[in-house]
Motif scaffolding. Structure first.
Motif, short mmCIF file in Angstrom:
data_model
loop_
_atom_site.label_atom_id
_atom_site.label_comp_id
_atom_site.label_asym_id
_atom_site.label_seq_id
_atom_site.Cartn_x
_atom_site.Cartn_y
_atom_site.Cartn_z
N ALA A 22 -40.25 -32.02 71.98
CA ALA A 22 -39.34 -32.09 73.13
C ALA A 22 -39.63 -33.34 73.97
CB ALA A 22 -39.48 -30.84 73.99
N GLU A 23 -40.91 -33.66 74.11
CA GLU A 23 -41.30 -34.85 74.89
C GLU A 23 -40.79 -36.12 74.21
OE1 GLU A 23 -45.51 -34.47 75.19
OE2 GLU A 23 -45.43 -33.13 76.95
N LYS A 24 -40.89 -36.16 72.88
CA LYS A 24 -40.38 -37.32 72.13
C LYS A 24 -38.87 -37.48 72.31
CE LYS A 24 -43.75 -37.52 68.33
NZ LYS A 24 -43.90 -37.43 66.86
N LEU A 25 -38.17 -36.36 72.24
CA LEU A 25 -36.71 -36.40 72.39
C LEU A 25 -36.32 -36.83 73.80
CD1 LEU A 25 -35.72 -33.15 70.44
CD2 LEU A 25 -35.73 -35.51 69.60
N LEU A 26 -37.06 -36.33 74.79
CA LEU A 26 -36.79 -36.69 76.18
C LEU A 26 -37.03 -38.18 76.41
CD1 LEU A 26 -35.90 -35.46 78.86
CD2 LEU A 26 -38.32 -35.05 79.40
N LEU A 27 -38.11 -38.70 75.83
CA LEU A 27 -38.40 -40.14 75.94
C LEU A 27 -37.27 -40.96 75.31
CD1 LEU A 27 -42.23 -40.28 75.12
CD2 LEU A 27 -41.16 -40.94 77.28
N SER A 28 -36.73 -40.47 74.20
CA SER A 28 -35.63 -41.17 73.52
C SER A 28 -34.36 -41.18 74.37
CB SER A 28 -35.35 -40.53 72.16
OG SER A 28 -36.43 -40.72 71.28
N ILE A 29 -34.12 -40.08 75.08
CA ILE A 29 -32.95 -40.03 75.98
C ILE A 29 -33.08 -41.10 77.05
CG2 ILE A 29 -31.79 -38.64 77.75
CD1 ILE A 29 -32.56 -36.15 76.04
N TRP A 30 -34.23 -41.15 77.69
CA TRP A 30 -34.44 -42.13 78.75
C TRP A 30 -34.45 -43.57 78.21
CZ3 TRP A 30 -33.42 -41.38 83.54
CH2 TRP A 30 -33.58 -40.11 84.11
N TYR A 31 -34.92 -43.72 76.98
CA TYR A 31 -34.92 -45.06 76.36
C TYR A 31 -33.48 -45.56 76.21
CZ TYR A 31 -36.46 -48.87 73.29
OH TYR A 31 -36.73 -50.11 72.76
N SER A 32 -32.57 -44.67 75.79
CA SER A 32 -31.16 -45.04 75.64
C SER A 32 -30.52 -45.33 77.00
CB SER A 32 -30.39 -43.91 74.94
OG SER A 32 -30.88 -43.71 73.65
N ILE A 33 -30.88 -44.54 78.01
CA ILE A 33 -30.38 -44.79 79.36
C ILE A 33 -30.87 -46.16 79.86
CG2 ILE A 33 -30.54 -44.02 81.77
CD1 ILE A 33 -30.61 -41.12 80.65
N ASP A 34 -32.15 -46.45 79.60
CA ASP A 34 -32.71 -47.76 79.97
C ASP A 34 -31.94 -48.89 79.29
OD1 ASP A 34 -34.61 -46.53 81.48
OD2 ASP A 34 -36.31 -46.99 80.18
N ALA A 35 -31.59 -48.69 78.01
CA ALA A 35 -30.89 -49.74 77.25
C ALA A 35 -29.57 -50.10 77.92
CB ALA A 35 -30.64 -49.26 75.82
N TYR A 36 -28.87 -49.10 78.43
CA TYR A 36 -27.58 -49.36 79.10
C TYR A 36 -27.79 -50.00 80.47
CZ TYR A 36 -23.16 -48.51 81.53
OH TYR A 36 -22.00 -48.66 82.25
N VAL A 37 -28.66 -49.37 81.27
CA VAL A 37 -28.84 -49.81 82.66
C VAL A 37 -29.42 -51.23 82.73
CG1 VAL A 37 -30.08 -49.35 84.82
CG2 VAL A 37 -29.10 -47.46 83.52
N SER A 38 -30.42 -51.52 81.92
CA SER A 38 -31.09 -52.82 82.00
C SER A 38 -30.21 -53.98 81.53
CB SER A 38 -32.40 -52.81 81.20
OG SER A 38 -32.15 -52.50 79.84
N LYS A 39 -29.12 -53.67 80.80
CA LYS A 39 -28.21 -54.73 80.36
C LYS A 39 -27.24 -55.16 81.47
CE LYS A 39 -29.20 -55.50 75.95
NZ LYS A 39 -28.47 -55.11 74.77
N LEU A 40 -27.14 -54.38 82.54
CA LEU A 40 -26.23 -54.73 83.64
C LEU A 40 -26.77 -55.92 84.41
CD1 LEU A 40 -25.49 -51.06 84.77
CD2 LEU A 40 -24.03 -52.55 83.40
N GLU A 41 -25.86 -56.69 85.01
CA GLU A 41 -26.21 -58.04 85.48
C GLU A 41 -27.09 -58.12 86.70
OE1 GLU A 41 -21.93 -58.80 87.68
OE2 GLU A 41 -22.09 -58.85 85.50
N ASN A 42 -27.05 -57.12 87.58
CA ASN A 42 -27.89 -57.22 88.79
C ASN A 42 -28.32 -55.83 89.24
OD1 ASN A 42 -25.73 -56.10 90.48
ND2 ASN A 42 -24.75 -58.11 90.25
N ILE A 43 -29.26 -55.80 90.19
CA ILE A 43 -29.86 -54.55 90.63
C ILE A 43 -28.84 -53.64 91.30
CG2 ILE A 43 -30.64 -55.42 92.89
CD1 ILE A 43 -32.70 -53.13 90.60
N GLU A 44 -27.90 -54.23 92.05
CA GLU A 44 -26.89 -53.42 92.73
C GLU A 44 -26.03 -52.65 91.72
OE1 GLU A 44 -28.39 -56.37 95.43
OE2 GLU A 44 -27.41 -56.66 93.49
#
Length: 504
Positions: free
Chosen positions: A71-93
């Motif tokens: 479950a911990e591995k799967l949860l980490l993978s969920i957040w990894y995918s969320i990070d992939a989307y969020v970190s590609k956005l152009e600025n902090i706002e």
């Protein structure tokens, strides 16, 4: 989300963690009152629903529960995918707005799409990188290249997105260990490609000679050692530039090394000479003299060490700038990589001058006909107990693998002492690999005659067969010896086998 104006938020980006980007950003949003506890709870609930759905897929619809570690591995993978989307956005706002106002499942699914696209693009680039690979016998380099191909077959975006399901052993000059999963591999492959392209600016025979010289210096079988080729090449190229040689000339003679060491020590000790010995193209004089142009009297606000360090830093920075120009490097990515390495290189040079280990930064050219020394043959030179204990303590206290090997190779000449050092367990892990790699085939055979003593009592041995079938329930150094020998090619194993049978 609260009605706070996003343009007025005061997110401290220093608190954002690469491997937990979205989570750390949400925490900052709470601290800045962009979202409240209720909104965070809602996000957590949405993540739980995604997790339940992912568990069903993981178990092929058989269950909605799994072991905690899964479950911990799967949860980490969920957040990894969320990070992939969020970190590609152009600025902090924009990142804050998307993370706090969008449906988290939407963010997660968009992240999956990004990871799938990035994986396909990375595989294409990997194929291009392989075309530009170096022609070398270095096992860690070649094995890692092969291993990377398995990444694209075994990487699991949904279930283990943060994981790297292959062994990556070859060390880079610059390696970002703060990232995981596909983005670590992406950074690794791109960095390896830059290093390859830089190294390919030099002739293969010159690179191999440099590699050979390094092996002769430290008495190491370089085919099996973990060493970065880019680092070896660029270091000698920088010093070659300072000497006034062609930047593509990787050979530095003992005499040239002594000249460099003397001049750097002079700068460090502030004992400059009135005359500097002339070299063929004399560029070295310009570099050294420029570094001597500081006026200590006009720099009262700085302490002496800072001024000395600044002199050496300016000298090395100028040499690297000249190197880039002479090699006609215009690739921005390569220049950026060299500049990033420049900081590490300069720190290493300053540290080596201060500690008296300057020679570790340069690979001095060796005479190819120079005979290999034998170290562990003559039992007439066995050490007394006090001397042996002093060497044992020196090895145990040292934190440098190179230094440990140097202590052993310079002080131990008897087979009995050598075996005693191995049995005393003052070496650990890679120490054994480094030590065995520094031995000649004959010396490896001597150790082999100890490891396989019982097997060779009655008859000649088949070393390859013994390596494959030997029981590993033995002393640590013997296990390490067996693992080391398994990595040798068949020709070398056969040669060592012949020596063992001769000893028998």
């Amino acid at each position: 989300m609260s009605n706070n104006n996003l343009t007025n938020i005061n997110i401290n980006e220093n608190n954002l963690i690469k491997n937990q980007y979205a989570i750390s950003l949400l925490k900052e949003c709470m601290d800045c009152k962009v979202i409240n506890e209720r909104e965070v709870y809602n996000i957590q609930q949405e993540i739980s629903l995604i997790l339940i759905d992912l568990i069903k897929k993981y178990t092929n619809g058989q269950s909605t529960s799994v072991k905690t570690e899964v479950a911990e591995k799967l949860l980490l993978s969920i957040w990894y995918s969320i990070d992939a989307y969020v970190s590609k956005l152009e600025n902090i706002e924009k990142r804050v707005a998307e993370l706090t106002s969008k449906n988290i499942k939407y963010v997660y699914l968009e992240g999956i799409k990004i990871l799938e696209y990035d994986l396909l693009e990375l595989e294409k680039f990997y194929e291009v990188m392989k075309i530009r690979k170096l022609d070398t016998n270095l096992m860690a380099y070649n094995d890692t290249l092969m291993e990377l191909s398995g990444f694209f077959k075994n990487y699991s975006i949904k279930f283990e997105a943060y994981d790297i399901p292959v062994s990556i052993d070859y060390p880079l000059a610059l390696d970002d260990m703060d990232i995981q999963g596909i983005y670590y591999v992406k950074n690794y492959i791109e960095s390896m490609d830059i290093e390859n392209r830089f190294c390919n600016l030099f002739r293969n025979k010159d690179r191999e000679k440099l590699f050979y010289d390094y092996g002769r210096t430290y008495k190491i079988d370089c085919d099996v050692i973990l060493i970065n080729l880019f680092e070896l090449i660029i270091n000698n190229s920088i010093f070659s530039t300072i000497l006034g040689n062609e930047s593509t000339n990787l050979k530095i003679s003992e005499y040239e090394y002594e000249f460099l060491e003397k001049q750097f020590k002079n700068i460090y000790n502030h004992t400059f000479e009135d005359e500097i010995k002339q070299y063929e193209e004399n560029n070295v004089v310009e570099f050294i003299e420029e570094s001597n142009s500081f006026d200590f009297n006009n720099s009262e606000e700085l302490n002496k060490e800072s001024i000395i360090n600044e002199k050496i830093v300016l000298l090395l920075e100028e040499a690297i700038a000249v190197l880039i120009e002479r090699l006609n490097i215009e690739d921005e990515a390569m220049i950026k990589y060299i500049k990033a390495y420049e900081k590490i290189f300069i720190e290493s040079v300053l540290s080596s001058i201060k500690s008296g280990t300057f020679k570790s930064i340069i690979t001095v050219s060796k005479n190819e006909s120079e005979p290999l020394e034998k170290y562990i043959v003559d039992d007439e030179n066995k050490l007394d107990d006090k001397s042996f204990r002093a060497i044992f303590n020196a090895v145990l206290e040292s934190t440098s693998i190179i230094e440990k090997i140097k202590i052993i190779k310079e002080n131990i000449n008897a087979k009995k002492d050598f075996i005693d050092i191995l049995e005393s367990e003052c070496l650990f892990g890679d120490d054994y690999l480094m030590l065995f790699a520094s031995l000649s085939e004959f010396e490896l055979a001597i150790l082999g005659s100890v490891v396989f003593y019982e097997d060779m009592r009655m008859e000649e041995i088949n070393l390859l067969e013994l390596l494959l079938n030997k029981n590993n329930k033995t002393t640590p150094w013997k296990r390490e010896y067996i693992e080391f020998m398994k990595k040798k090619n068949k020709e070398k194993i056969h040669c060592i086998e012949e020596y063992i049978n001769q000893i028998n």
